[in-house]
Each structure stands twice: as structure tokens, then as C-alpha cells.
Design a protein around this motif. Structure first.
Motif, mmCIF file in Angstrom:
data_model
loop_
_atom_site.group_PDB
_atom_site.id
_atom_site.type_symbol
_atom_site.label_atom_id
_atom_site.label_comp_id
_atom_site.label_asym_id
_atom_site.label_seq_id
_atom_site.Cartn_x
_atom_site.Cartn_y
_atom_site.Cartn_z
ATOM 1 N N THR A 89 20.839 2.246 2.326
ATOM 2 C CA THR A 89 20.871 3.062 3.551
ATOM 3 C C THR A 89 19.804 2.601 4.540
ATOM 4 O OG1 THR A 89 21.639 4.936 2.230
ATOM 5 C CG2 THR A 89 20.770 5.411 4.426
ATOM 6 N N ALA A 92 20.869 -0.616 6.036
ATOM 7 C CA ALA A 92 21.876 -0.412 7.083
ATOM 8 C C ALA A 92 21.218 0.070 8.369
ATOM 9 C CB ALA A 92 22.925 0.592 6.609
ATOM 10 N N ASP A 93 20.261 1.043 8.198
ATOM 11 C CA ASP A 93 19.531 1.511 9.388
ATOM 12 C C ASP A 93 18.740 0.377 10.018
ATOM 13 O OD1 ASP A 93 20.551 4.023 8.927
ATOM 14 O OD2 ASP A 93 18.788 4.707 7.787
ATOM 15 N N ARG A 95 19.453 -2.774 9.840
ATOM 16 C CA ARG A 95 20.387 -3.682 10.520
ATOM 17 C C ARG A 95 20.789 -3.130 11.882
ATOM 18 N NH1 ARG A 95 24.397 -5.349 5.480
ATOM 19 N NH2 ARG A 95 22.979 -6.867 4.497
ATOM 20 N N ASN A 96 21.070 -1.809 11.904
ATOM 21 C CA ASN A 96 21.403 -1.200 13.196
ATOM 22 C C ASN A 96 20.235 -1.317 14.169
ATOM 23 O OD1 ASN A 96 23.942 -0.411 12.273
ATOM 24 N ND2 ASN A 96 23.162 1.510 11.433
ATOM 25 N N GLN A 97 19.020 -1.054 13.636
ATOM 26 C CA GLN A 97 17.833 -1.181 14.489
ATOM 27 C C GLN A 97 17.650 -2.623 14.943
ATOM 28 O OE1 GLN A 97 16.022 1.380 15.519
ATOM 29 N NE2 GLN A 97 14.784 0.047 16.794
ATOM 30 N N THR A 98 17.959 -3.560 14.008
ATOM 31 C CA THR A 98 17.853 -4.980 14.364
ATOM 32 C C THR A 98 18.840 -5.338 15.466
ATOM 33 O OG1 THR A 98 17.154 -5.516 12.116
ATOM 34 C CG2 THR A 98 17.983 -7.329 13.466
ATOM 35 N N ASN A 99 20.073 -4.794 15.344
ATOM 36 C CA ASN A 99 21.068 -5.045 16.396
ATOM 37 C C ASN A 99 20.596 -4.477 17.729
ATOM 38 O OD1 ASN A 99 22.836 -6.347 14.637
ATOM 39 N ND2 ASN A 99 23.798 -4.429 14.009
ATOM 40 N N ASP A 100 20.027 -3.234 17.661
ATOM 41 C CA ASP A 100 19.505 -2.642 18.899
ATOM 42 C C ASP A 100 18.364 -3.481 19.456
ATOM 43 O OD1 ASP A 100 21.338 -0.622 18.589
ATOM 44 O OD2 ASP A 100 19.926 0.744 17.594
ATOM 45 N N ASN A 101 17.474 -3.929 18.541
ATOM 46 C CA ASN A 101 16.350 -4.761 18.990
ATOM 47 C C ASN A 101 16.841 -6.084 19.558
ATOM 48 O OD1 ASN A 101 14.473 -2.843 18.195
ATOM 49 N ND2 ASN A 101 14.244 -3.696 16.138
ATOM 50 N N TYR A 102 17.924 -6.621 18.940
ATOM 51 C CA TYR A 102 18.470 -7.876 19.463
ATOM 52 C C TYR A 102 19.044 -7.672 20.859
ATOM 53 C CZ TYR A 102 21.370 -12.019 19.905
ATOM 54 O OH TYR A 102 21.956 -13.168 20.367
ATOM 55 N N SER A 103 19.724 -6.517 21.037
ATOM 56 C CA SER A 103 20.249 -6.218 22.382
ATOM 57 C C SER A 103 19.112 -6.088 23.380
ATOM 58 C CB SER A 103 21.073 -4.925 22.334
ATOM 59 O OG SER A 103 22.182 -5.066 21.467
#
Length: 259
Positions: A89, A92-93, A95-103
């Protein structure tokens, strides 16, 4: 013959009876040996049981320890699975944070690229401004040199003006006398404005007639206007220009303009 057959069968039966007796004896012997072997095996088993009882007890204790250890391992495994679930979990969080940080990083990179472009444009503008400043400094130096030259010229003009002012003062002192002399000479000499020469209107007279007509004078009063102007100037006019002459002068002007 029947008796012989019976005797023969009896003999065979006796032989078989002997064989059966031998077999029974053999079976009894083997049974005795088997019993002896069983007793021996039982004794050996008891000896082995006594000999390996301690080992079996140790093995049982080891088995109990292994079972306890397995229970502990199962408990730890369950805990590890729970932790793994939590980590999944969290991952996954993350990864989501990483995606947000990448954006966010991509947006910041775009902003940085635009900022670099803006900085480059600003540097270009600054370079152009520096060139303009240099050109302005050169122009300023040229203007300063021109100002110095102009100051020298003004100084020279001041000197010249001073001299001319002295001359003007002298001329003003002489002006009333010169004016009175000129007026006297003008009155003595009567001036006459001649519209004709040899009986023919001069080109200057035609041009004057066209000029007055173009300024709103009617052709009939152009001659009168010329006489009035001459009279106001203290000059005599030798004749009055007729309406027909004014029209002819205008026609000549139109023809001359077309040519």
C-alpha cells in the motif's frame, strides 16, 4: 490284475504319505526356526528400542521444538505478510506520489525551459541595450564635441554680434537721416508701374491678373484692384486692365500649363 493295480496305488500312497511326513517335519523345523527367529528379533527390537529410546525422545523434543519454531515462523510470516501488504500500500502511495512529483518536475522543467528562453531573450535585449548605450555614449561624445564647437561658434558669434550691435547702434543713429533722405528722393522721383511695353501687356501684368483672379477677384474688377494697390503703394499705374485682357491672360496661362 486288479490286485496289482491296487498294490501299486497303495505303494504310491505310502510313498506320498512318507513325502507328506517329510514335508510336515520340514514345516515343523521351519516353524521352529521361525519361532526362534521371532524370539531373537523380538529381543533385538527390545534392545534397539531401549538403545534408541533416548534418541527417539531427543527426536520428539526436537520435533516439538521444530513445531514451536514453525509456529513462531508462521506467526512471523503472517506478520511479514501484513507488513508486506502495508508496504505494498505504501509503495502504491509512493508510486502515486512519484507520478505526481514527476508531473511537478515536468512542469518545473517546462517553466525552467521558458525561464531560460526568457533569460536568453533578456540577455539579447541587454546586449542590444549595451550596444545602444555604447552608440549613445559615442553620440554623446560627438554631441559634447559638437557642443564645444558650438560654444566656440557662439562665442565667436557673440563677439561678432557685439561688433554688429555697435554697427547697428551707429546705423540706428544714422537711420532717421537716411530715411528722410530716401523719402525725399522717392517723392522727388515719381514712380510708375507700367502694365504694357510698346503697347502690349507684359508677361508680369498677365501673371498679376491671373493671380488676382485666382484669389477670388472677378475679371471685371482685376484692373481696378491693380490700380488700388498701386495707389496705396504710392505708385502710378499707366492704365486699367480690361475684363477681356484678364480673360485672355487666363487662357494663355491654361495653354501654357498644358504645354
Amino acid at each position: 490284475m486288479t490286485t496289482n493295480l491296487l498294490d501299486q496305488e497303495r505303494i504310491e500312497l505310502q510313498a506320498k504319505a512318507f513325502e507328506v511326513g517329510d514335508l510336515e517335519n520340514e514345516l515343523q523345523r521351519q516353524a521352529n526356526e521361525l519361532e526362534t527367529l521371532r524370539n531373537s528379533t523380538k529381543k533385538e527390537m527390545e534392545q534397539l528400542r531401549e538403545e534408541h529410546a533416548l534418541e527417539i525422545r531427543d527426536l520428539l523434543n526436537e520435533l516439538a521444538y521444530q513445531e514451536g519454531l514453525n509456529a513462531t515462523i508462521q506467526k512471523e510470516l503472517s506478520t511479514s505478510r501484513h507488513k508486506t501488504s502495508l508496504l505494498s500500500t505504501t509503495l502504491a502511495d509512493a508510486r502515486n506520489q512519484t507520478n505526481d512529483n514527476y508531473s511537478l518536475l515536468r512542469n518545473e522543467r517546462c517553466k525552467t525551459t521558458r525561464a531560460r528562453s526568457s533569460i536568453k531573450a533578456t540577455e539579447t535585449i541587454l546586449l542590444a541595450c549595451e550596444l545602444d548605450i555604447r552608440a549613445a555614449e559615442e553620440q554623446l561624445q560627438a554631441l559634447q564635441a559638437a557642443n564645444e564647437q558650438l560654444a566656440a561658434t557662439i562665442k565667436a558669434l557673440d563677439n561678432r554680434t557685439s561688433k554688429e550691435n555697435l554697427q547697428i547702434s551707429d546705423a540706428r543713429g544714422r537711420a532717421p537721416k537716411v530715411t528722410s533722405n530716401a523719402i525725399a528722393k522717392a517723392k522727388a522721383k515719381a514712380l510708375t508701374f507700367k502694365l504694357t511695353k510698346g503697347g502690349v501687356y507684359t508677361p508680369q501684368a498677365h501673371a498679376l491678373g491671373r493671380k488676382l483672379e485666382s484669389h477670388g477677384r472677378s475679371q471685371e474688377f482685376v484692373g481696378v484692384a491693380i490700380q488700388d494697390v498701386c495707389k496705396a503703394a504710392g505708385v502710378k499705374c499707366d492704365r486699367r486692365m480690361s475684363r477681356r485682357t484678364v480673360g485672355r491672360a487666363i487662357g494663355e496661362g491654361v495653354v501654357a500649363a498644358k504645354v
